[in-house]
Design a protein around this motif. Structure first.
Motif, PDB file in Angstrom:
ATOM      1  N   VAL A   4      -1.091  -7.830   3.441  1.00 29.71           N
ATOM      2  CA  VAL A   4      -0.447  -8.250   2.196  1.00 29.71           C
ATOM      3  C   VAL A   4      -0.306  -9.768   2.184  1.00 29.71           C
ATOM      4  CG1 VAL A   4       1.616  -8.012   0.766  1.00 29.71           C
ATOM      5  CG2 VAL A   4       0.828  -6.078   2.152  1.00 29.71           C
ATOM      6  N   CYS A  33       2.365  -2.805   8.130  1.00 32.08           N
ATOM      7  CA  CYS A  33       1.760  -3.893   7.368  1.00 32.08           C
ATOM      8  C   CYS A  33       1.892  -5.229   8.085  1.00 32.08           C
ATOM      9  CB  CYS A  33       2.375  -3.975   5.987  1.00 32.08           C
ATOM     10  SG  CYS A  33       4.125  -4.343   6.021  1.00 32.08           S
ATOM     11  N   ASP A  51      -5.359  -6.559   1.317  1.00 26.41           N
ATOM     12  CA  ASP A  51      -5.342  -5.340   0.516  1.00 26.41           C
ATOM     13  C   ASP A  51      -4.535  -5.532  -0.766  1.00 26.41           C
ATOM     14  OD1 ASP A  51      -6.729  -3.672   2.504  1.00 26.41           O
ATOM     15  OD2 ASP A  51      -4.907  -3.967   3.678  1.00 26.41           O
ATOM     16  N   LEU A  52      -3.398  -6.229  -0.636  1.00 27.17           N
ATOM     17  CA  LEU A  52      -2.509  -6.499  -1.766  1.00 27.17           C
ATOM     18  C   LEU A  52      -2.174  -7.976  -1.814  1.00 27.17           C
ATOM     19  CD1 LEU A  52       0.148  -3.647  -1.302  1.00 27.17           C
ATOM     20  CD2 LEU A  52      -1.835  -3.607  -2.818  1.00 27.17           C
ATOM     21  N   LEU A  54       0.629 -10.310  -3.936  1.00 30.06           N
ATOM     22  CA  LEU A  54       1.755 -10.298  -4.870  1.00 30.06           C
ATOM     23  C   LEU A  54       2.025 -11.711  -5.348  1.00 30.06           C
ATOM     24  CD1 LEU A  54       2.253  -7.828  -2.732  1.00 30.06           C
ATOM     25  CD2 LEU A  54       4.336  -7.614  -4.040  1.00 30.06           C
ATOM     26  N   ALA A  69      -9.046  -6.471  -2.886  1.00 27.15           N
ATOM     27  CA  ALA A  69      -7.623  -6.804  -3.052  1.00 27.15           C
ATOM     28  C   ALA A  69      -7.104  -6.359  -4.409  1.00 27.15           C
ATOM     29  CB  ALA A  69      -7.401  -8.297  -2.882  1.00 27.15           C
ATOM     30  N   LYS A  70      -5.918  -5.769  -4.396  1.00 23.92           N
ATOM     31  CA  LYS A  70      -5.229  -5.425  -5.637  1.00 23.92           C
ATOM     32  C   LYS A  70      -4.206  -6.522  -5.901  1.00 23.92           C
ATOM     33  CE  LYS A  70      -5.902  -0.509  -5.114  1.00 23.92           C
ATOM     34  NZ  LYS A  70      -5.307   0.816  -5.049  1.00 23.92           N
ATOM     35  N   ILE A  72      -0.985  -7.832  -7.682  1.00 22.86           N
ATOM     36  CA  ILE A  72       0.239  -7.293  -8.261  1.00 22.86           C
ATOM     37  C   ILE A  72       1.034  -8.442  -8.856  1.00 22.86           C
ATOM     38  CG2 ILE A  72       2.417  -6.118  -7.783  1.00 22.86           C
ATOM     39  CD1 ILE A  72       0.980  -4.680  -5.468  1.00 22.86           C
ATOM     40  N   VAL A  87       4.230  -1.820  -5.700  1.00 23.91           N
ATOM     41  CA  VAL A  87       3.421  -1.541  -4.513  1.00 23.91           C
ATOM     42  C   VAL A  87       3.085  -0.046  -4.458  1.00 23.91           C
ATOM     43  CG1 VAL A  87       3.486  -1.397  -1.978  1.00 23.91           C
ATOM     44  CG2 VAL A  87       4.168  -3.514  -3.123  1.00 23.91           C
ATOM     45  N   ALA A  90       0.361   0.609  -6.955  1.00 28.48           N
ATOM     46  CA  ALA A  90      -0.929   0.053  -6.517  1.00 28.48           C
ATOM     47  C   ALA A  90      -1.554   0.898  -5.416  1.00 28.48           C
ATOM     48  CB  ALA A  90      -0.734  -1.383  -6.033  1.00 28.48           C
ATOM     49  N   LEU A  91      -0.741   1.413  -4.531  1.00 30.60           N
ATOM     50  CA  LEU A  91      -1.270   2.211  -3.424  1.00 30.60           C
ATOM     51  C   LEU A  91      -1.743   3.583  -3.897  1.00 30.60           C
ATOM     52  CD1 LEU A  91       1.223   1.311  -0.561  1.00 30.60           C
ATOM     53  CD2 LEU A  91      -1.098   0.436  -0.939  1.00 30.60           C
TER      54      LEU A  91
END
Length: 93
Positions: A4, A33, A51-52, A54, A69-70, A72, A87, A90-91
């Motif tokens: 993250v 994480c 992966d994420l 923010l 990558a997502k 957010i 989160v 998104a997951l």
């Protein structure tokens, strides 16, 4: 392990505060994480390694070509509930 990245347009100090909030939420969620933080400029080039990511909802459009990558977008960067909700969403997607 979930990777993250917390990014903030105001600089490294504010992204560190956001990072600590995210770590707390993800720990409470029981997720394994690794959370990093960076300025938006750095995050744009590093996002593909996570992966994420923010960020403030106003900065989401700054991110393109980020691979898996997502991204957010958060309205309240310090809201643990908003972090958790987004989160989780998104997951699931």
């Amino acid at each position: 392990m979930l990777k993250v990245l917390a990014a903030c347009g105001n600089g490294m100090g504010s992204s560190l505060i956001i990072k600590m909030k995210i770590e707390k939420v993800l720990k409470d969620m029981g997720l394994d994480c690794e959370v990093h933080h960076a300025s938006v400029g750095q995050a744009k080039s590093d996002a593909r390694n996570f992966d994420l990511v923010l960020v403030s909802h106003m900065l989401v459009n700054e991110f393109s070509n980020v691979g898996k990558a997502k991204i957010i977008g958060l309205i309240n960067l310090l809201s643990e509930q908003e972090i958790r909700d987004k989160v989780e969403a998104a997951l699931k997607s």
